[in-house]
Design a protein around this motif. Structure first.
Motif, PDB file in Angstrom:
ATOM      1  N   LEU A 129       0.831  -1.203   0.000  1.00 32.68           N
ATOM      2  CA  LEU A 129       0.000   0.000   0.000  1.00 32.68           C
ATOM      3  C   LEU A 129       0.866   1.254   0.000  1.00 32.68           C
ATOM      4  O   LEU A 129       1.838   1.357   0.743  1.00 32.68           O
ATOM      5  CB  LEU A 129      -0.897  -0.008   1.245  1.00 32.68           C
ATOM      6  N   SER A 130       0.533   2.210  -0.851  1.00 38.57           N
ATOM      7  CA  SER A 130       1.319   3.442  -0.952  1.00 38.57           C
ATOM      8  C   SER A 130       0.417   4.663  -0.950  1.00 38.57           C
ATOM      9  O   SER A 130      -0.769   4.596  -1.275  1.00 38.57           O
ATOM     10  CB  SER A 130       2.166   3.437  -2.232  1.00 38.57           C
ATOM     11  N   TYR A 131       0.996   5.806  -0.568  1.00 39.60           N
ATOM     12  CA  TYR A 131       0.272   7.073  -0.624  1.00 39.60           C
ATOM     13  C   TYR A 131      -0.108   7.405  -2.066  1.00 39.60           C
ATOM     14  O   TYR A 131      -1.168   7.965  -2.331  1.00 39.60           O
ATOM     15  CB  TYR A 131       1.131   8.199  -0.055  1.00 39.60           C
ATOM     16  N   ASP A 132       0.784   7.064  -3.010  1.00 38.48           N
ATOM     17  CA  ASP A 132       0.556   7.445  -4.397  1.00 38.48           C
ATOM     18  C   ASP A 132      -0.650   6.733  -4.997  1.00 38.48           C
ATOM     19  O   ASP A 132      -1.442   7.332  -5.730  1.00 38.48           O
ATOM     20  CB  ASP A 132       1.802   7.160  -5.228  1.00 38.48           C
ATOM     21  N   CYS A 133      -0.790   5.451  -4.708  1.00 35.87           N
ATOM     22  CA  CYS A 133      -1.950   4.732  -5.235  1.00 35.87           C
ATOM     23  C   CYS A 133      -3.220   5.086  -4.470  1.00 35.87           C
ATOM     24  O   CYS A 133      -4.320   4.935  -4.994  1.00 35.87           O
ATOM     25  CB  CYS A 133      -1.689   3.227  -5.230  1.00 35.87           C
ATOM     26  N   THR A 134      -3.075   5.577  -3.235  1.00 35.64           N
ATOM     27  CA  THR A 134      -4.230   6.131  -2.527  1.00 35.64           C
ATOM     28  C   THR A 134      -4.697   7.398  -3.235  1.00 35.64           C
ATOM     29  O   THR A 134      -5.903   7.624  -3.408  1.00 35.64           O
ATOM     30  CB  THR A 134      -3.874   6.448  -1.062  1.00 35.64           C
ATOM     31  N   PHE A 135      -3.748   8.224  -3.676  1.00 36.22           N
ATOM     32  CA  PHE A 135      -4.087   9.410  -4.464  1.00 36.22           C
ATOM     33  C   PHE A 135      -4.828   9.011  -5.740  1.00 36.22           C
ATOM     34  O   PHE A 135      -5.818   9.643  -6.124  1.00 36.22           O
ATOM     35  CB  PHE A 135      -2.814  10.179  -4.823  1.00 36.22           C
ATOM     36  N   TYR A 136      -4.356   7.947  -6.374  1.00 33.10           N
ATOM     37  CA  TYR A 136      -5.005   7.465  -7.600  1.00 33.10           C
ATOM     38  C   TYR A 136      -6.434   7.017  -7.314  1.00 33.10           C
ATOM     39  O   TYR A 136      -7.359   7.361  -8.055  1.00 33.10           O
ATOM     40  CB  TYR A 136      -4.180   6.312  -8.168  1.00 33.10           C
ATOM     41  N   ALA A 137      -6.637   6.291  -6.219  1.00 29.69           N
ATOM     42  CA  ALA A 137      -7.974   5.825  -5.855  1.00 29.69           C
ATOM     43  C   ALA A 137      -8.904   6.997  -5.561  1.00 29.69           C
ATOM     44  O   ALA A 137     -10.056   7.028  -6.004  1.00 29.69           O
ATOM     45  CB  ALA A 137      -7.896   4.900  -4.638  1.00 29.69           C
ATOM     46  N   ILE A 138      -8.407   7.983  -4.829  1.00 29.24           N
ATOM     47  CA  ILE A 138      -9.216   9.163  -4.499  1.00 29.24           C
ATOM     48  C   ILE A 138      -9.568   9.939  -5.759  1.00 29.24           C
ATOM     49  O   ILE A 138     -10.701  10.419  -5.915  1.00 29.24           O
ATOM     50  CB  ILE A 138      -8.467  10.063  -3.493  1.00 29.24           C
TER      51      ILE A 138
END
Length: 291
Positions: A47-56
């Motif tokens: 899990l990464s912050y960057d893919c959280t940004f992508y999901a959001i």
């Protein structure tokens, strides 16, 4: 040295409203849960912050969040948490990008690392190879885009002193193509491409700036090593700020709904904060802590 979207696309917690921070955590936890559901409990470690940004971003573009539900963390059952519900495949797509990106990063690490580090990477690569095949079957275009980025990056780094633009293009193009695919109209696709391109360029150059001293010491490829200037720190700042400014110009043209306040925070505060942290040589951001 492909950037692979790890660690730079963060919030500035201090500038977020409490409810926005809770919403951000709920997406972060929701993506973590999806990684476990689609791949394995161990895939959650990717899990990464960057893919959280992508999901959001996906959920905001599609307006697919249908509320929140209470739950408990799989890693800490005593910890209560909220999960953002999603009506479509935003989580699944972000989870797929996560395991695909990690797999190709491992491939890159094996070719760039010494014997012992490469040996350690080889031990975990089979797990991600399996998960990546599963992700690629569901989202073949994501796999093609990331794979092509790696091949292009290798080709660029084999050239004699490629320019910053040439070095950053593979990562920039990768994120541009990923973002572009979410456009419902030709106009939306162009804006998303532009935003993704300059954000991807920023991510790559951030990684290069972050690793500059290490790469210089080890003799690794780094595009900033070929820059001839007595004010390299200032040059890095100017180049990074230019990319971030152009990404923000395109971002302002997007039609965003849910989570816009969070995305505004990231573009205006979180990313510049991370940039200042890297350029000042501080590895820890003042608000960087466990979600």
């Amino acid at each position: 040295m492909g950037a692979y979207m790890f660690g730079y696309l963060q919030i500035d917690k201090a500038e977020l409203k409490v409810r926005e921070y809770e919403a951000y955590k709920s997406v972060y936890c929701g993506l973590c849960k999806q990684l476990g559901r689609d791949y394995s409990v161990f895939a959650r470690f990717a899990l990464s912050y960057d893919c959280t940004f992508y999901a959001i971003t996906l959920m905001s573009l599609r307006r697919s969040c249908s509320g929140f539900k209470d739950g408990r963390c799989r890693f800490n059952p005593l910890k209560k948490c909220k999960y953002a519900r999603c009506e479509d495949d935003c989580y699944s797509k972000a989870a797929a990008l996560t395991v695909i990106s990690v797999y190709y990063k491992l491939c890159d690490d094996i070719s760039d690392s010494g014997f012992f580090k490469a040996l350690a990477v080889r031990l975990i690569k089979p797990f991600f190879s399996h998960w990546r095949k599963k992700a690629a079957k569901r989202y073949p275009q994501l796999d093609i885009i990331v794979r092509d980025m790696l091949n292009s990056q290798i080709a660029v780094e084999q050239k004699d002193k490629p320019s910053l633009d040439e070095s950053a293009h593979p990562t920039a193009y990768m994120l541009a193509e990923i973002m572009k695919s979410e456009g419902k109209t030709e106009s939306d696709a162009r804006v998303l491409y532009e935003c993704g391109y300059h954000l991807g360029r920023w991510v790559y150059l951030m990684d290069a700036a972050d690793d500059y001293e290490k790469d210089k010491k080890r003799g690794n490829f780094n595009p900033f090593l070929s820059v001839e200037t007595d004010a390299l720190h200032e040059y890095m700042g100017a180049v990074l700020s230019q990319s971030l400014a152009r990404a923000y110009d395109a971002y302002n043209l997007l039609n965003l709904y849910d989570f816009k306040g969070i995305l505004d925070n990231m573009m205006l505060f979180g990313f510049p904060l991370r940039q200042n942290s890297v350029l000042s040589g501080q590895r820890e951001v003042r608000n960087e802590q466990s979600i």
